[in-house]
Write an enzyme that holds these catalytic residues in place. Sequence first.
Site, PDB file in Angstrom:
ATOM      1  N   ALA A  22       0.817  -1.215   0.000  1.00 43.45           N
ATOM      2  CA  ALA A  22       0.000   0.000   0.000  1.00 43.45           C
ATOM      3  C   ALA A  22       0.849   1.263   0.000  1.00 43.45           C
ATOM      4  CB  ALA A  22      -0.916  -0.004   1.223  1.00 43.45           C
ATOM      5  N   ALA A  25       1.924   2.697   3.413  1.00 44.93           N
ATOM      6  CA  ALA A  25       2.881   1.968   4.244  1.00 44.93           C
ATOM      7  C   ALA A  25       4.205   2.697   4.474  1.00 44.93           C
ATOM      8  CB  ALA A  25       3.130   0.576   3.659  1.00 44.93           C
ATOM      9  N   ARG A  47      -1.169  -9.796  -3.296  1.00 43.27           N
ATOM     10  CA  ARG A  47      -1.749 -10.826  -4.157  1.00 43.27           C
ATOM     11  C   ARG A  47      -1.018 -10.907  -5.480  1.00 43.27           C
ATOM     12  NH1 ARG A  47      -8.104  -9.519  -2.566  1.00 43.27           N
ATOM     13  NH2 ARG A  47      -8.009 -10.536  -0.525  1.00 43.27           N
ATOM     14  N   TYR A  68      -1.505 -13.138   1.439  1.00 45.11           N
ATOM     15  CA  TYR A  68      -1.538 -12.637   2.808  1.00 45.11           C
ATOM     16  C   TYR A  68      -1.408 -13.788   3.810  1.00 45.11           C
ATOM     17  CZ  TYR A  68      -3.629  -8.641   0.362  1.00 45.11           C
ATOM     18  OH  TYR A  68      -3.883  -7.601  -0.500  1.00 45.11           O
ATOM     19  N   LEU A  84      -5.028  -2.614   4.377  1.00 49.43           N
ATOM     20  CA  LEU A  84      -5.881  -3.040   3.276  1.00 49.43           C
ATOM     21  C   LEU A  84      -7.128  -2.160   3.192  1.00 49.43           C
ATOM     22  CD1 LEU A  84      -5.643  -6.899   3.871  1.00 49.43           C
ATOM     23  CD2 LEU A  84      -4.498  -5.594   2.063  1.00 49.43           C
ATOM     24  N   HIS A  89     -10.542  -5.169   6.310  1.00 46.72           N
ATOM     25  CA  HIS A  89      -9.942  -5.053   7.643  1.00 46.72           C
ATOM     26  C   HIS A  89     -10.372  -6.185   8.562  1.00 46.72           C
ATOM     27  CE1 HIS A  89      -8.846  -0.473   7.543  1.00 46.72           C
ATOM     28  NE2 HIS A  89      -8.232  -1.190   6.620  1.00 46.72           N
ATOM     29  N   LYS A 107      -7.161   2.861  10.290  1.00 47.65           N
ATOM     30  CA  LYS A 107      -8.532   3.278  10.541  1.00 47.65           C
ATOM     31  C   LYS A 107      -9.249   3.497   9.205  1.00 47.65           C
ATOM     32  CE  LYS A 107      -6.591   7.058   9.324  1.00 47.65           C
ATOM     33  NZ  LYS A 107      -5.969   6.550   8.166  1.00 47.65           N
ATOM     34  N   ARG A 177     -11.480   4.561  -2.430  1.00 46.90           N
ATOM     35  CA  ARG A 177     -12.315   5.312  -1.481  1.00 46.90           C
ATOM     36  C   ARG A 177     -13.731   5.521  -2.021  1.00 46.90           C
ATOM     37  NH1 ARG A 177      -7.180   7.099  -1.368  1.00 46.90           N
ATOM     38  NH2 ARG A 177      -6.147   7.489   0.649  1.00 46.90           N
ATOM     39  N   ASP A 189     -13.225   7.615   5.289  1.00 47.06           N
ATOM     40  CA  ASP A 189     -11.817   7.930   5.035  1.00 47.06           C
ATOM     41  C   ASP A 189     -11.368   9.204   5.745  1.00 47.06           C
ATOM     42  OD1 ASP A 189      -9.326   7.364   3.400  1.00 47.06           O
ATOM     43  OD2 ASP A 189      -9.759   9.416   2.787  1.00 47.06           O
TER      44      ASP A 189
END
Length: 372
Positions: A22, A25, A47, A68, A84, A89, A107, A177, A189
């Site tokens: 991501a 990260a 993946r 994962y 993710l 989540h 979050k 999003r 978000d």
Amino acid sequence: MFSPPEATKEPDALRIGILGAARIAPPALINPARSHPGVVIAAVAARNKTRAEKFAKQHGIEKVFGSYQELLDDPSIDAIYNPLPNGLHYEWTMKAIKAGKHVLLEKPSCNTAEETRKVFDYAKEKGVVVLEAFHYRFHPAAHRMRQIVSSGELGKIQSFEGALAMPRGIMGTDDIRFDYSLGGGALMDMGTYPLSFIRFLTSAEPSSVTSAHARPAADARVDAATLATFTLPGDATASIECDLALKPRLGFVPQMVKLGMTVKGDKGEATLFNFVMPVLYHYITVKTKDGKSRTEKVYVPPSTEGEWNGWPKAQVWWSTYRYQLEAFVDKVKGRTPHYWMEADDSVKQMEAIESIYAKSGLGSRPASTFVL
């Protein structure tokens, strides 16, 4: 912040694996971990293994997995960072807990409060740490704002006005999003920030949602923007604004990013600009009705005593994520963190989000079909 010094790693450093290559990260975990002697970013899984390999090479990560579950099955991994999409989540946090891993969970924690409750109940049962990553709460600027609000300097608190909104064009229309199936929406978000900050400043929950208006995205089930108002104990009111695509003024003048919180009382008001990422730049202005005003900036804890007792010896370049990582490691290692977001706080945060979605007419994001 972007290129921190490399710390010499401790022999028992926490080995963290990342679920997904991501974009969040690097600033949220990889960069902060460089300066933390107790953390090693040991693995990444995606993946698409080719993407994971490219990500690992770019960030100096040792292990790469093409799924994962393979990462969760690695006994050398102590903890998981889960950035993710929202809708994943619950499933992958529950699987990580089952594998005995501690979890730093982006979050919002899950799509529903019930899922969040199950996550933390299961974590308690398995004896692992789960933290919802409201990183700004671990920075001293947020705590200084709370001290001002609770000090009585502003008098009886009357209102809170919080916003996090981005101009149109920063996020593409194909951004996750905007994907309903993955728990998309501006409130999930961006709205989660000012909502959680008001709850943090008041140590209280919304009494009732008085209004909630959503501007639909291309998928009408997803809010591209939400404006909501609610009441708080003590007769205070609150409003939040979140927007994934602020419309240009006059049709062509881009709007500025909105990322502030203003608290008004009968004796004065205080504003914290950029509570989300204060390390880049922030200020707290306090204006009282006797004509006095001042500006504060809090990049590091101003003291090691009183309300600041137990805070780490930080550097001015520590980001909110670096403060958060300090607390996460302390908790996992059995030490007392300088701040902690408890399970009940995360559950009540999701309850508040769901109540706003209910008032807007959109309803909660879809619950996961995953069954442990």
